[in-house]
Scaffold this motif. Structure first.
Motif, PDB file in Angstrom:
ATOM      1  N   SER A 199       0.869  -1.167   0.000  1.00  0.00           N
ATOM      2  CA  SER A 199       0.000   0.000   0.000  1.00  0.00           C
ATOM      3  C   SER A 199       0.909   1.221   0.000  1.00  0.00           C
ATOM      4  CB  SER A 199      -0.909  -0.009   1.233  1.00  0.00           C
ATOM      5  OG  SER A 199      -1.698   1.174   1.260  1.00  0.00           O
ATOM      6  N   ALA A 200       0.985   1.903  -1.127  1.00  0.00           N
ATOM      7  CA  ALA A 200       1.998   2.941  -1.243  1.00  0.00           C
ATOM      8  C   ALA A 200       1.495   4.098  -2.083  1.00  0.00           C
ATOM      9  CB  ALA A 200       3.271   2.357  -1.879  1.00  0.00           C
ATOM     10  N   THR A 201       2.199   5.206  -1.970  1.00  0.00           N
ATOM     11  CA  THR A 201       1.946   6.389  -2.789  1.00  0.00           C
ATOM     12  C   THR A 201       3.158   6.599  -3.682  1.00  0.00           C
ATOM     13  OG1 THR A 201       0.625   7.417  -1.063  1.00  0.00           O
ATOM     14  CG2 THR A 201       1.484   8.857  -2.761  1.00  0.00           C
ATOM     15  N   VAL A 202       2.917   6.700  -4.980  1.00  0.00           N
ATOM     16  CA  VAL A 202       3.990   6.960  -5.935  1.00  0.00           C
ATOM     17  C   VAL A 202       3.881   8.409  -6.384  1.00  0.00           C
ATOM     18  CG1 VAL A 202       5.028   6.275  -8.117  1.00  0.00           C
ATOM     19  CG2 VAL A 202       3.896   4.577  -6.703  1.00  0.00           C
ATOM     20  N   HIS A 203       5.003   9.113  -6.386  1.00  0.00           N
ATOM     21  CA  HIS A 203       4.985  10.547  -6.692  1.00  0.00           C
ATOM     22  C   HIS A 203       6.091  10.874  -7.674  1.00  0.00           C
ATOM     23  CE1 HIS A 203       4.484  14.848  -6.035  1.00  0.00           C
ATOM     24  NE2 HIS A 203       5.782  14.951  -5.860  1.00  0.00           N
ATOM     25  N   ASP A 204       5.745  11.643  -8.695  1.00  0.00           N
ATOM     26  CA  ASP A 204       6.759  12.185  -9.599  1.00  0.00           C
ATOM     27  C   ASP A 204       6.631  13.698  -9.574  1.00  0.00           C
ATOM     28  OD1 ASP A 204       8.318  13.016 -11.913  1.00  0.00           O
ATOM     29  OD2 ASP A 204       8.284  10.907 -12.492  1.00  0.00           O
TER      30      ASP A 204
ATOM     31  N   SER B 161       8.174  16.089 -11.344  1.00  0.00           N
ATOM     32  CA  SER B 161       8.188  16.916 -12.544  1.00  0.00           C
ATOM     33  C   SER B 161       8.110  16.076 -13.813  1.00  0.00           C
ATOM     34  CB  SER B 161       9.450  17.778 -12.568  1.00  0.00           C
ATOM     35  OG  SER B 161      10.601  16.980 -12.668  1.00  0.00           O
ATOM     36  N   ILE B 162       6.966  16.199 -14.473  1.00  0.00           N
ATOM     37  CA  ILE B 162       6.800  15.662 -15.824  1.00  0.00           C
ATOM     38  C   ILE B 162       6.656  16.887 -16.704  1.00  0.00           C
ATOM     39  CG2 ILE B 162       5.387  14.226 -17.328  1.00  0.00           C
ATOM     40  CD1 ILE B 162       4.389  12.859 -14.673  1.00  0.00           C
ATOM     41  N   CYS B 163       7.657  17.148 -17.527  1.00  0.00           N
ATOM     42  CA  CYS B 163       7.744  18.444 -18.202  1.00  0.00           C
ATOM     43  C   CYS B 163       7.800  18.306 -19.706  1.00  0.00           C
ATOM     44  CB  CYS B 163       9.003  19.207 -17.748  1.00  0.00           C
ATOM     45  SG  CYS B 163       9.002  19.659 -16.021  1.00  0.00           S
ATOM     46  N   LYS B 164       7.282  19.310 -20.365  1.00  0.00           N
ATOM     47  CA  LYS B 164       7.456  19.416 -21.811  1.00  0.00           C
ATOM     48  C   LYS B 164       7.841  20.850 -22.135  1.00  0.00           C
ATOM     49  CE  LYS B 164       5.287  18.491 -26.287  1.00  0.00           C
ATOM     50  NZ  LYS B 164       6.439  17.799 -26.867  1.00  0.00           N
ATOM     51  N   VAL B 165       8.913  21.004 -22.897  1.00  0.00           N
ATOM     52  CA  VAL B 165       9.362  22.319 -23.362  1.00  0.00           C
ATOM     53  C   VAL B 165       9.029  22.421 -24.837  1.00  0.00           C
ATOM     54  CG1 VAL B 165      11.322  23.851 -23.674  1.00  0.00           C
ATOM     55  CG2 VAL B 165      11.213  22.371 -21.662  1.00  0.00           C
TER      56      VAL B 165
ATOM     57  N   ASP C 279       1.585  16.818 -26.195  1.00  0.00           N
ATOM     58  CA  ASP C 279       1.094  15.461 -25.978  1.00  0.00           C
ATOM     59  C   ASP C 279       1.871  14.793 -24.843  1.00  0.00           C
ATOM     60  OD1 ASP C 279       0.588  12.505 -28.111  1.00  0.00           O
ATOM     61  OD2 ASP C 279      -0.059  12.995 -26.081  1.00  0.00           O
ATOM     62  N   LEU C 280       1.265  14.770 -23.670  1.00  0.00           N
ATOM     63  CA  LEU C 280       1.818  14.027 -22.529  1.00  0.00           C
ATOM     64  C   LEU C 280       0.942  12.813 -22.226  1.00  0.00           C
ATOM     65  CD1 LEU C 280       2.720  16.992 -20.127  1.00  0.00           C
ATOM     66  CD2 LEU C 280       4.329  15.538 -21.342  1.00  0.00           C
TER      67      LEU C 280
ATOM     68  N   VAL D  11       2.372   9.315 -21.079  1.00  0.00           N
ATOM     69  CA  VAL D  11       2.852   9.248 -19.691  1.00  0.00           C
ATOM     70  C   VAL D  11       1.681   9.131 -18.724  1.00  0.00           C
ATOM     71  CG1 VAL D  11       4.076  10.500 -17.889  1.00  0.00           C
ATOM     72  CG2 VAL D  11       4.940  10.540 -20.230  1.00  0.00           C
TER      73      VAL D  11
ATOM     74  N   GLY E 238      11.144  16.342 -26.259  1.00  0.00           N
ATOM     75  CA  GLY E 238      10.955  17.506 -25.397  1.00  0.00           C
ATOM     76  C   GLY E 238      10.275  17.173 -24.090  1.00  0.00           C
TER      77      GLY E 238
ATOM     78  N   SER F  34      10.369  15.531 -20.459  1.00  0.00           N
ATOM     79  CA  SER F  34      11.294  15.035 -19.436  1.00  0.00           C
ATOM     80  C   SER F  34      10.471  14.568 -18.246  1.00  0.00           C
ATOM     81  CB  SER F  34      12.279  16.129 -19.015  1.00  0.00           C
ATOM     82  OG  SER F  34      11.596  17.191 -18.387  1.00  0.00           O
TER      83      SER F  34
ATOM     84  N   PRO G 118      10.723   9.217 -10.010  1.00  0.00           N
ATOM     85  CA  PRO G 118       9.613   9.033  -9.075  1.00  0.00           C
ATOM     86  C   PRO G 118      10.085   8.474  -7.735  1.00  0.00           C
ATOM     87  CG  PRO G 118       9.574   7.326 -10.752  1.00  0.00           C
ATOM     88  CD  PRO G 118      10.667   8.267 -11.125  1.00  0.00           C
ATOM     89  N   THR G 119       9.279   8.721  -6.710  1.00  0.00           N
ATOM     90  CA  THR G 119       9.528   8.157  -5.381  1.00  0.00           C
ATOM     91  C   THR G 119       8.294   7.350  -4.972  1.00  0.00           C
ATOM     92  OG1 THR G 119       8.583  10.068  -4.236  1.00  0.00           O
ATOM     93  CG2 THR G 119      10.941  10.127  -4.715  1.00  0.00           C
TER      94      THR G 119
ATOM     95  N   THR H 189       6.375   5.741  -1.359  1.00  0.00           N
ATOM     96  CA  THR H 189       6.353   5.674   0.104  1.00  0.00           C
ATOM     97  C   THR H 189       5.133   4.882   0.521  1.00  0.00           C
ATOM     98  OG1 THR H 189       7.340   7.878   0.205  1.00  0.00           O
ATOM     99  CG2 THR H 189       6.326   7.055   2.219  1.00  0.00           C
ATOM    100  N   GLY H 190       5.323   3.897   1.396  1.00  0.00           N
ATOM    101  CA  GLY H 190       4.159   3.142   1.852  1.00  0.00           C
ATOM    102  C   GLY H 190       4.534   1.898   2.608  1.00  0.00           C
ATOM    103  N   TRP H 191       3.538   1.059   2.841  1.00  0.00           N
ATOM    104  CA  TRP H 191       3.681  -0.139   3.661  1.00  0.00           C
ATOM    105  C   TRP H 191       3.855  -1.376   2.794  1.00  0.00           C
ATOM    106  CZ3 TRP H 191       4.272  -0.057   8.826  1.00  0.00           C
ATOM    107  CH2 TRP H 191       3.873   1.094   9.514  1.00  0.00           C
TER     108      TRP H 191
END
Lengths: 169, 182
Positions: A18-23, A25-29, A53-54, A57, B158, B160, B164-165, B167-169
């Motif tokens: 049971s987890a949280t995934v975080h990113d 910065s997903i960027c487009k220039v 177009d992201l 992702v 273009g 990027s 990712p990280t 966190t959890g159990w």
């Protein structure tokens, strides 16, 4: 005894995450149209559109997450020339289906000057996510006294994404 | 039924107070341990029993197959009071694994993590000698990744993507191994 060993094996081999995934910065220039210079100094309103177009992702993130939320962390307009001549600017976003009509995405943050301008997001995050999961067209409209030198414009668009994951092993 | 419960409770209280009175104090016992499990990997530890055998601390060097790390542990073993050859204990472990990638696949993302294990365990053998431990419980893990952008190879479009990280159990995780304390 064998019954208890079997139970221990089942408990050890089964399990859950049971987890949280975080990113962050997903960027487009994107490079935008150049704004031609003018010596007349007249007020002008200029519009230009760009495809963004992201979707690959964010659709992938949505597939692997139980819940997904997004937040715009950066939406800047950068130029080779001073952008202080821009008195107002807005960005509209249009998806690639009738369910994603043209809506307001952002407005120019007041007080901007120099070669970088920052925008404030006006679209709510849930609606934004629907658009991000599709190829979109961003339409920029800028108003002000036309610059004397040609300005090359680029746009930086960054989004952070957070998804929750609950899986049995 | 109530009389039996009351009698049992009184008996346990008397045994505990007697055990505390008989608790052997010593300046320090030191030993070493070797265990294997997840998420710590293989660990080689220095084990210390400060003053009493029902309290144990350890510091370990770990390797999870990708990178080295470290782990600290504090263990409470009430049955160690009377030096019983078997015991149940609780163990709180905190550790980390350095950033590591799969050998030969440096183009894949690498990752490292920090964790907190909350274990219950079974000890076979006396606490001030050789004993084998089985431990199981939940782990709280914070994982960070690196080189995610290089792995996805999106530079030409273009787009990027940051590292990712997570966190959890993670439930359950485990550790098993031996300790020798003199």
């Amino acid at each position: 005894m064998i019954k208890y060993l079997a139970l221990a094996a089942v408990i050890t081999l089964s399990g859950c995450v049971s987890a949280t995934v975080h990113d962050e910065s997903i960027c487009k220039v994107s490079k935008l149209d150049s704004i031609p210079g003018s010596s007349s100094g007249i007020d002008a309103t200029i519009s230009f559109s760009i495809d963004s177009d992201l979707s690959a992702v964010f659709n992938k993130l949505d597939d692997y997450s139980d819940t997904l939320s997004v937040s715009v962390t950066k939406l800047d307009l950068d130029s080779t020339q001073d952008l202080g001549w821009i008195s107002d600017a807005s960005i509209l976003v249009t998806g690639n289906s009738s369910y994603l009509p043209e809506v307001a995405l952002a407005r120019l943050h007041p007080g901007g000057k120099g070669k970088k301008l920052t925008f404030d997001i006006t679209l709510d995050p849930d609606t934004l996510l629907k658009y991000l999961k599709s190829p979109v067209v961003l339409t920029y409209t800028v108003s002000g006294t036309a610059p004397t030198k040609t300005a090359n414009i680029s746009n930086t668009f960054c989004v952070s994404a957070t998804g929750s994951l609950n899986k049995s092993l | 039924m109530k009389l039996r419960v009351a009698t049992l409770t009184l008996a346990l209280a008397l045994i505990s107070s007697s055990a505390m009175a008989d608790d052997v104090k010593h300046p320090l016992r030191v030993g070493f341990g070797l265990d294997v499990g997840a998420p710590s990997g293989v660990a080689v530890a220095i084990v210390v029993h400060p003053k009493v055998d029902w309290l144990s601390t350890s510091a370990a060097l770990t390797h999870n197959g990708l990178a080295f790390g470290g782990r600290l542990s504090v263990k409470l073993d009430p049955m160690g009071i009377k030096n019983y050859p078997i015991g149940l204990f609780v163990d709180c472990q905190g550790g980390f694994a350095s950033n590591g990638s799969i050998p030969g696949y440096s183009d894949l993302p690498s990752f490292g993590y920090q964790y907190l294990n909350l274990y219950g365990g079974l000890r076979l053998g006396r606490p001030n000698g050789f004993h084998w431990n089985f431990e199981i419980g939940p782990s709280y893990v914070h994982l960070t990744s690196h080189n995610f952008q290089g792995f996805l190879g999106n530079q030409g479009t273009g787009v990027s993507i940051g590292n990712p990280t997570m966190t959890g159990w993670l439930v359950p995780t485990f550790v098993t191994g031996f300790e020798i304390v003199w």
